[in-house]
Design a protein around this motif. Structure first.
Motif, mmCIF file in Angstrom:
data_model
loop_
_atom_site.group_PDB
_atom_site.id
_atom_site.type_symbol
_atom_site.label_atom_id
_atom_site.label_comp_id
_atom_site.label_asym_id
_atom_site.label_seq_id
_atom_site.Cartn_x
_atom_site.Cartn_y
_atom_site.Cartn_z
ATOM 1 N N ASP A 145 0.832 -1.210 0.000
ATOM 2 C CA ASP A 145 0.000 0.000 0.000
ATOM 3 C C ASP A 145 0.865 1.257 0.000
ATOM 4 O O ASP A 145 0.567 2.232 -0.690
ATOM 5 N N PHE A 146 1.928 1.238 0.791
ATOM 6 C CA PHE A 146 2.854 2.362 0.868
ATOM 7 C C PHE A 146 3.440 2.661 -0.517
ATOM 8 O O PHE A 146 3.441 3.795 -0.975
ATOM 9 N N ALA B 125 6.645 9.652 -6.538
ATOM 10 C CA ALA B 125 7.803 9.824 -5.663
ATOM 11 C C ALA B 125 9.021 9.096 -6.232
ATOM 12 O O ALA B 125 8.877 8.061 -6.871
ATOM 13 N N PRO B 126 10.209 9.634 -5.991
ATOM 14 C CA PRO B 126 11.435 8.983 -6.460
ATOM 15 C C PRO B 126 11.806 7.816 -5.545
ATOM 16 O O PRO B 126 12.693 7.916 -4.701
ATOM 17 N N PHE B 127 11.087 6.730 -5.678
ATOM 18 C CA PHE B 127 11.226 5.587 -4.772
ATOM 19 C C PHE B 127 10.992 4.313 -5.563
ATOM 20 O O PHE B 127 10.099 4.250 -6.400
ATOM 21 N N GLU B 128 11.801 3.305 -5.310
ATOM 22 C CA GLU B 128 11.607 2.020 -5.969
ATOM 23 C C GLU B 128 11.942 0.899 -5.000
ATOM 24 O O GLU B 128 12.846 1.043 -4.177
ATOM 25 N N CYS C 290 7.210 8.985 6.753
ATOM 26 C CA CYS C 290 8.602 8.533 6.867
ATOM 27 C C CYS C 290 9.357 8.760 5.566
ATOM 28 O O CYS C 290 10.582 8.932 5.582
ATOM 29 N N PHE C 291 8.648 8.816 4.439
ATOM 30 C CA PHE C 291 9.323 9.033 3.163
ATOM 31 C C PHE C 291 10.050 10.380 3.151
ATOM 32 O O PHE C 291 11.186 10.477 2.697
ATOM 33 N N LEU D 279 2.853 6.027 -2.873
ATOM 34 C CA LEU D 279 3.974 6.873 -3.285
ATOM 35 C C LEU D 279 4.104 7.000 -4.794
ATOM 36 O O LEU D 279 4.390 8.074 -5.306
ATOM 37 N N LEU D 280 3.925 5.903 -5.509
ATOM 38 C CA LEU D 280 4.204 5.924 -6.938
ATOM 39 C C LEU D 280 2.990 6.106 -7.821
ATOM 40 O O LEU D 280 3.115 6.607 -8.930
#
Length: 107
Positions: free
Chosen positions: A2-3, A15-18, A92-93, A7-8
């Motif tokens: 879910d997080f 978000a710049p997250f993978e 937290c991101f 984010l994406l």
């Protein structure tokens, strides 16, 4: 899962997250079954890739599941990603981004 989705897929821009999944399953079939059942559209290291052993050692993976947050350089921001998501949710991101910036400023 879910997080990651929030984010994406639900933020603009994404978000710049993978997430890169590294399996500890006993077979490639178990890995594929887990991926289909338990998570989203994450990247994954192929089951037989020997690099997974190096990564597990580098990031001290002794229990599963574990979420280690790293910068693009491989530097660890936190090895308590799952706990931080449970405790703080999406907020937290921002802390991880700030941590990445702080580390970069000391490089």
């Amino acid at each position: 899962c879910d997080f990651y989705t929030e984010l994406l897929e639900e933020t603009e821009p994404p978000a710049p997250f993978e997430v890169v999944f590294i399996s500890s399953d006993h077979s490639a079939e178990e890995m594929v079954g887990y991926m289909r059942a338990m998570h989203g559209d994450w990247l994954a290291l192929p089951f037989h890739d020997p690099y997974k052993h190096d990564l597990k050692k580098k990031y001290n993976i002794t229990a599963i599941p574990k979420l280690v947050i790293v910068k693009q350089t491989g530097e660890v921001i936190t090895d308590k990603g799952r706990k931080q998501i449970r405790d703080k949710g999406l907020s937290c991101f921002r802390n991880w981004l700030e941590g990445a910036d702080i580390f970069q400023n000391f490089s």
